[in-house]
Scaffold this active site. Structure first.
Site, PDB file in Angstrom:
ATOM      1  N   GLY A 164      -2.838   8.380   3.568  1.00  0.00           N
ATOM      2  CA  GLY A 164      -3.524   9.628   3.245  1.00  0.00           C
ATOM      3  C   GLY A 164      -3.358  10.023   1.785  1.00  0.00           C
ATOM      4  N   LYS A 201       0.626  -3.017 -10.252  1.00  0.00           N
ATOM      5  CA  LYS A 201      -0.131  -2.653 -11.449  1.00  0.00           C
ATOM      6  C   LYS A 201      -1.045  -1.479 -11.112  1.00  0.00           C
ATOM      7  CE  LYS A 201      -1.773  -3.398 -15.576  1.00  0.00           C
ATOM      8  NZ  LYS A 201      -0.854  -3.066 -16.670  1.00  0.00           N
ATOM      9  N   ARG A 292      -7.857   0.489  12.598  1.00  0.00           N
ATOM     10  CA  ARG A 292      -8.489   1.491  13.473  1.00  0.00           C
ATOM     11  C   ARG A 292      -9.925   1.708  13.009  1.00  0.00           C
ATOM     12  NH1 ARG A 292      -8.855   5.021   9.331  1.00  0.00           N
ATOM     13  NH2 ARG A 292      -7.070   5.087   7.959  1.00  0.00           N
ATOM     14  N   VAL A 295     -13.079   6.711   9.150  1.00  0.00           N
ATOM     15  CA  VAL A 295     -13.917   7.918   9.062  1.00  0.00           C
ATOM     16  C   VAL A 295     -15.340   7.520   8.630  1.00  0.00           C
ATOM     17  CG1 VAL A 295     -14.220  10.112   7.838  1.00  0.00           C
ATOM     18  CG2 VAL A 295     -11.916   9.339   8.439  1.00  0.00           C
TER      19      VAL A 295
HETATM   20  P1  ADP Z   1      -3.345   5.375   1.310  1.00  0.00           P
HETATM   21  O1  ADP Z   1      -2.810   4.434   2.341  1.00  0.00           O
HETATM   22  O2  ADP Z   1      -2.451   6.512   1.040  1.00  0.00           O
HETATM   23  O3  ADP Z   1      -4.763   5.760   1.559  1.00  0.00           O
HETATM   24  P2  ADP Z   1      -4.154   3.275  -0.555  1.00  0.00           P
HETATM   25  O4  ADP Z   1      -3.200   2.220  -0.937  1.00  0.00           O
HETATM   26  O5  ADP Z   1      -5.203   2.931   0.433  1.00  0.00           O
HETATM   27  O6  ADP Z   1      -3.341   4.554  -0.050  1.00  0.00           O
HETATM   28  O7  ADP Z   1      -4.835   3.841  -1.866  1.00  0.00           O
HETATM   29  C1  ADP Z   1      -5.682   4.972  -1.856  1.00  0.00           C
HETATM   30  C2  ADP Z   1      -6.366   5.117  -3.204  1.00  0.00           C
HETATM   31  O8  ADP Z   1      -5.384   5.249  -4.234  1.00  0.00           O
HETATM   32  C3  ADP Z   1      -7.203   3.940  -3.628  1.00  0.00           C
HETATM   33  O9  ADP Z   1      -8.496   3.976  -3.077  1.00  0.00           O
HETATM   34  C4  ADP Z   1      -7.217   4.114  -5.136  1.00  0.00           C
HETATM   35  O10 ADP Z   1      -8.105   5.117  -5.531  1.00  0.00           O
HETATM   36  C5  ADP Z   1      -5.809   4.601  -5.418  1.00  0.00           C
HETATM   37  N1  ADP Z   1      -4.918   3.461  -5.722  1.00  0.00           N
HETATM   38  C6  ADP Z   1      -4.033   2.878  -4.897  1.00  0.00           C
HETATM   39  N2  ADP Z   1      -3.380   1.867  -5.506  1.00  0.00           N
HETATM   40  C7  ADP Z   1      -3.872   1.795  -6.743  1.00  0.00           C
HETATM   41  C8  ADP Z   1      -3.622   0.949  -7.883  1.00  0.00           C
HETATM   42  N3  ADP Z   1      -2.723  -0.027  -7.847  1.00  0.00           N
HETATM   43  N4  ADP Z   1      -4.322   1.183  -9.023  1.00  0.00           N
HETATM   44  C9  ADP Z   1      -5.241   2.176  -9.087  1.00  0.00           C
HETATM   45  N5  ADP Z   1      -5.517   2.996  -8.065  1.00  0.00           N
HETATM   46  C10 ADP Z   1      -4.859   2.816  -6.905  1.00  0.00           C
END
Ligand code: ADP
Length: 444
Positions: A164, A201, A292, A295
């Protein structure tokens, strides 16, 4: 065929699942909390059972109570929707033990993909490119500094159990590391109960593009193309579309094929999504896997004509996928916006009672809505109350329909983010398809 399904969820997704059940001739049982007595999902289900107090711990997360109701009703299966218990491996395991089919992948897969470090390692092993970074838990801030210097700043510190958009922090230089390390660790511990972190990164201005998968129990696995979900606020999606206007056909196919191979490698079953970050040069990197329904699944349904919930149910029943990869078509362009009960300026949730709700119906317009014209929106649950999905023959027509529908969407009594959505979808950058994850920060 299943005869009865318990839907362990609320709001728009409970209603969405119900619709498919009805089409398939399956009866629906729902649960509801004290705060949801007059909810739309309660009114629409074949049977609704009160489950407990308004706090999710007392109701929608109360496994024992849910199983009690499942037993009383003698249901065949449980659909967890998204959020709540949908990615809880213990719940999936207990469903199996108690003789109910869990509509989702196996508990082992849920547990592995819920641990971001483990998921990264498994995907890397399966040949999927991952965001450059480490695939083991950090032991100390000193180690974080050493690893960050190897990768090069900026980096992102991430909680292995995060979700989230919570539990991640960008670190732009060594000076920021101590503070970021400590605060992210604390946040992870308090939100998820685990403080394990890794780092990767931080990609500047990437796209978020994900692949929808379906896998049956015989190992047949297909991808239903991609969704672009770059437009986010605080790392949470608000606008999603399919297809992505950024990637070319070759990249699209490569992403799909790699996602399918990875799903096969890990023995994935049911619907799932592999999320990628895509850089300006169209290199893509695994971000995480959601085990799952998402949305934003309707945009995929709109361009493929496939009912993903129906496939979830049929896969869980042991059916073979009714199509091969070659038979999955794609036509037109679909966009979804998430409608939240929130103050458009402060973004704080805006609970209250709806006094008017009038939804414009037109060609290519689909509503997924969790409230009715007298619903009370409480502060107990996610403030997303509806989704608007539009489809056009191309992106431009989809946007025109979206703008028109948002302009005539009438909802009174609570504040919503519609003014913000209108700003996004009429912005020149959005029209140009210049939609990176920094869109809101860069333009609004
Ligand atoms: P969550 O499980 O909390 O949804 P995610 O790993 O899916 O987290 O990442 C959600 C969003 O965070 C990504 O869509 C992106 O916008 C940003 N994000 C996550 N990791 C990175 C990264 N290494 N570099 C840039 N943006 C990132």
């Amino acid at each position: 065929m299943f005869e009865k399904i318990l839907i362990a969820n609320r709001g728009e997704i409970a209603i969405r699942i119900m619709r498919t059940c009805e089409n398939l001739g399956i009866s629906t049982i729902v649960i509801y909390s004290e705060a949801d007595k007059d909810s739309l999902h309660v009114k629409l289900a074949d049977k609704a059972y009160f489950i407990g107090g308004p706090r999710v711990a007392d109701s929608y997360l109360n496994m024992e109570k849910i199983f009690e109701i499942a037993q009383i009703c003698d249901v065949d299966a449980i659909h967890p929707g998204y959020g709540l218990l949908s990615e809880n491996a213990e719940f999936a395991r207990k469903c199996e033990e108690k003789g109910f089919v869990f509509i989702g992948p196996s508990p082992n897969i849920i547990s592995a993909m819920g641990d971001k470090i483990k998921a990264r390692s498994m995907m890397k092993k399966a040949g999927v490119p991952v965001v450059p970074g480490i695939s083991h838990p950090l032991l100390s801030v000193e180690e974080a500094i050493i690893e960050a210097e190897k990768i090069g700043y900026p980096i992102m510190l991430k909680a292995s159990s995060g979700g989230g958009g919570i539990g991640m922090q960008v670190v732009r230089s060594r000076n920021e590391m101590h503070k970021a390390y400590e605060s992210n660790q604390k946040r992870a511990k308090s939100f998820f109960g685990h403080s394990e972190m890794y780092l990767e990164k931080y990609l500047e201005n990437p796209r978020h593009i994900e692949i929808q998968l379906l896998a049956d129990q015989e190992g047949n696995t297909v991808f239903l193309w991609e969704r672009e979900c770059s437009i986010q606020r605080r790392h949470q999606k608000i606008v999603e579309e399919a297809p992505s206007s950024f990637i070319d056909e070759q990249t699209r196919l490569r992403m799909g094929e790699i996602a399918v191979l990875a799903a096969k490698e890990i023995g994935y079953t049911n619907a799932g999504t592999i999320e990628f970050l895509v850089d300006q040069d169209k290199n893509f990197y695994f971000l995480e896997m959601n085990t799952r329904i998402q949305v934003e699944h309707p945009v995929t349904e709109e361009i493929t004509g496939i009912d993903i919930v129906e496939q979830q149910i049929k896969i869980a029943q042991g059916h073979t996928l009714p199509f091969t990869q070659k038979q999955i078509n794609r036509s037109g362009h679909a966009i979804e916006v998430r409608i939240y009960a929130e103050d458009p300026k402060t973004h704080f949730p805006s609970p209250g009672t709806i006094t008017k709700l009038s939804l414009p119906h037109d060609d290519g317009v689909r509503h997924e809505i969790g409230v009715h014209s007298k619903s009370t929106v409480t502060h107990f649950y996610d403030p997303m109350i509806a989704k608007l999905i539009v489809k056009g023959k191309n992106r431009q027509q989809a946007i025109e329909r979206l703008v028109k529908t948002l302009d005539s969407y009438e909802i009174e009594g609570i504040k919503t983010n519609i003014p913000m959505l209108q700003k996004i979808v009429t912005h020149q950058a959005f029209l140009n398809g210049d939609t990176t994850t920094e869109f809101v920060k860069n333009y609004l």
